[in-house]
Design an enzyme around this catalytic site. Structure first.
Site, short mmCIF file in Angstrom:
data_model
loop_
_atom_site.label_atom_id
_atom_site.label_comp_id
_atom_site.label_asym_id
_atom_site.label_seq_id
_atom_site.Cartn_x
_atom_site.Cartn_y
_atom_site.Cartn_z
N GLY A 31 2.22 9.08 5.95
CA GLY A 31 1.29 8.36 6.81
C GLY A 31 1.92 7.77 8.04
O GLY A 31 2.87 8.33 8.61
N GLY B 92 3.08 3.91 10.11
CA GLY B 92 3.40 2.51 9.93
C GLY B 92 4.88 2.29 9.67
O GLY B 92 5.69 3.23 9.74
N ILE C 59 6.76 1.52 6.91
CA ILE C 59 7.42 2.21 5.80
C ILE C 59 7.49 3.72 6.05
O ILE C 59 8.56 4.32 5.87
CB ILE C 59 6.73 1.87 4.46
CG1 ILE C 59 7.01 0.39 4.11
CG2 ILE C 59 7.21 2.79 3.34
CD1 ILE C 59 6.31 -0.09 2.86
N GLU D 224 -2.29 14.62 6.74
CA GLU D 224 -3.52 14.20 7.39
C GLU D 224 -3.23 13.79 8.84
O GLU D 224 -3.94 14.17 9.76
CB GLU D 224 -4.11 13.02 6.62
CG GLU D 224 -5.39 12.47 7.20
CD GLU D 224 -5.95 11.36 6.31
OE1 GLU D 224 -6.22 11.64 5.12
OE2 GLU D 224 -6.11 10.23 6.79
N GLY E 192 -7.24 9.52 2.79
CA GLY E 192 -6.92 10.79 2.15
C GLY E 192 -5.89 10.68 1.05
O GLY E 192 -5.41 11.70 0.55
#
Length: 439
Positions: free
Chosen positions: A217, A219, A221, A240, A338
């Protein structure tokens, strides 16, 4: 199609003229992330007094959502597909609501009018010599929404990069109104990682092997994880979102997609969101293929990826391994997104090598109060994003826990080991009360 230039000129209008197509009680679907046509949206809001109960639907956004405000309660009803930092504050308003769904279902929902769309708005590039415009940074349900909507409004913006993937292509013949307005794309700045983030990234990197296909994803982290993958080789991407962290891996040659078993030699994502540098790298880049969310997120397609590993974050997890990623109690933070799509795709992987990881800081601080993200029970009212039977690996700054195949007692023991030391005694006490055994 041969006379597209005349068609283009015939459809050219101002944003104020285009939003006259919006009718009372109908639905306006707005493309998400960096594909939002902000100039057209501002015109819609300025024309609010002319509307009654117009449903405004969209997912990820980054500002400009004044239609969510209570003062527009008679004019607009906000239907969130995925709340953002800028919209979650509105979710308790009388004119706001959330639509639970899997991300991969949305193309089908719009195509088959499970969710009818009257007006679809999206931002596009300037046309090529054949009259095609590219959405550039988003393909999630673009093609399906264009086909399904009664009215299609595009904002032509020369800042939109060119992505030649079929899911990004819209021809002049397919649109109703064309509004020309150039403005910078919204950005999601690359945030520096903390020492805690970096430790989590290092543990996650231990689970990634050379040749893996990764989903990750955006961000702090995810950025830390990408930085920790710089010594890997031949990684592929089926995700995604395409982020700055992923593109840094591609620029470094770590990601080359050469060992992918599905969409080989291309980096596949649903949309791109990040810095202007990211958008510049996507422009006319054949290594990047943006596809609709059915293609990227449907677990049956994810399962076709070889050596697949899904890495996502969460808000909290309970001692049984239930993951909450979209809510905090009854408060909507984001949505399902997702995450479960990729977790289940990994679990269903054709080659039997799929893994899923939930990576998170062991604690969360708000208003000076520190709480554990590993909880005895999920917060009352919270919605489970990933059920306990689906979860696999968990990572915090204190280590790695694997839950697959373990009974409830052993799951709890594993999670307590990676909890923050300040909260372990409390978790152990709950464990012993619940299971009537010593930890």
């Amino acid at each position: 199609m041969s006379d597209w230039r005349q068609t283009y000129m015939d459809k050219l209008c101002t944003a104020e003229e285009a939003v006259q197509s919006i009718k009372d009680g109908k639905r306006v679907l707005i493309a998400g992330a960096a594909s939002r046509p902000e100039h057209v949206i501002r015109a819609m809001i300025a024309n609010a007094k002319q509307y009654r109960n117009v449903h405004v639907m969209h997912g990820l956004s980054s500002g400009g959502e004044k239609y969510c405000e209570e003062k527009y309660a008679d004019n607009f009803i906000y239907e969130s597909l995925f709340a953002s930092k800028s919209t979650r504050k509105y979710m308790n308003n009388s004119n706001a609501t959330y639509v639970p769904c899997y991300y991969y279902e949305l193309p089908h929902f719009f195509r088959d009018r499970v969710i009818p769309v009257n007006v679809f708005m999206v931002q596009v590039s300037t046309p090529d010599k054949y009259g095609y415009m590219s959405t550039g940074v988003n393909a999630d349900f673009i093609h399906q929404a264009v086909k399904a909507a009664d009215v299609v409004i595009v904002q032509v913006n020369n800042k939109v990069p060119w992505c030649a993937s079929p899911g990004c292509m819209i021809h002049t013949d397919e649109v109703t109104h064309i509004v020309e307005f150039n403005e910078p794309l919204p950005e999601f700045p690359y945030r520096p990682v903390t020492d805690v983030d970096r430790k989590i990234g290092e543990y996650c990197a231990e689970l990634v092997q050379n040749g893996d296909t990764i989903q990750i994803g955006i961000g702090n982290i995810p950025n830390a994880i990408c930085e920790s993958l710089m010594d890997k080789k031949d990684l592929g991407v089926h995700s995604e979102i395409i982020s700055d962290g992923v593109m840094k891996l591609w620029k470094a040659g770590v990601v080359n997609n050469s060992r992918k078993g599905f969409d080989k030699d291309t980096m596949v994502g649903c949309f791109a969101y990040g810095s202007q540098n990211l958008y510049d790298l996507i422009d006319k880049n054949p290594a990047v293929k943006l596809q609709n969310s059915e293609r990227t997120n449907d677990p049956r397609n994810v399962a076709r990826c070889t050596n697949f590993i899904s890495i996502n974050t969460c808000i909290e997890v309970d001692l049984m391994g239930q993951v909450v990623s979209g809510t905090s109690g009854l408060r909507l933070i984001s949505g399902a997104g997702g995450q479960l799509d990729f977790v289940r795709g990994a679990d269903m992987s054709f080659d039997g090598k799929g893994r899923s990881v939930v990576a998170f800081t062991s604690t969360h601080e708000k208003d000076g109060v520190v709480t554990s993200r590993i909880m005895p029970h999920i917060t009352k009212g919270s919605s489970v994003t990933v059920p306990r039977q689906d979860t696999d690996y968990f990572v915090t700054e204190y280590g790695i826990a694997r839950l697959k195949g373990k009974n409830l007692k052993d799951r709890a023991r594993e999670l307590i080991k990676i909890a923050h030391p300040d909260f372990r005694d409390e978790l152990i006490a709950d464990f012993e009360r619940r299971y009537k055994v010593k930890y």
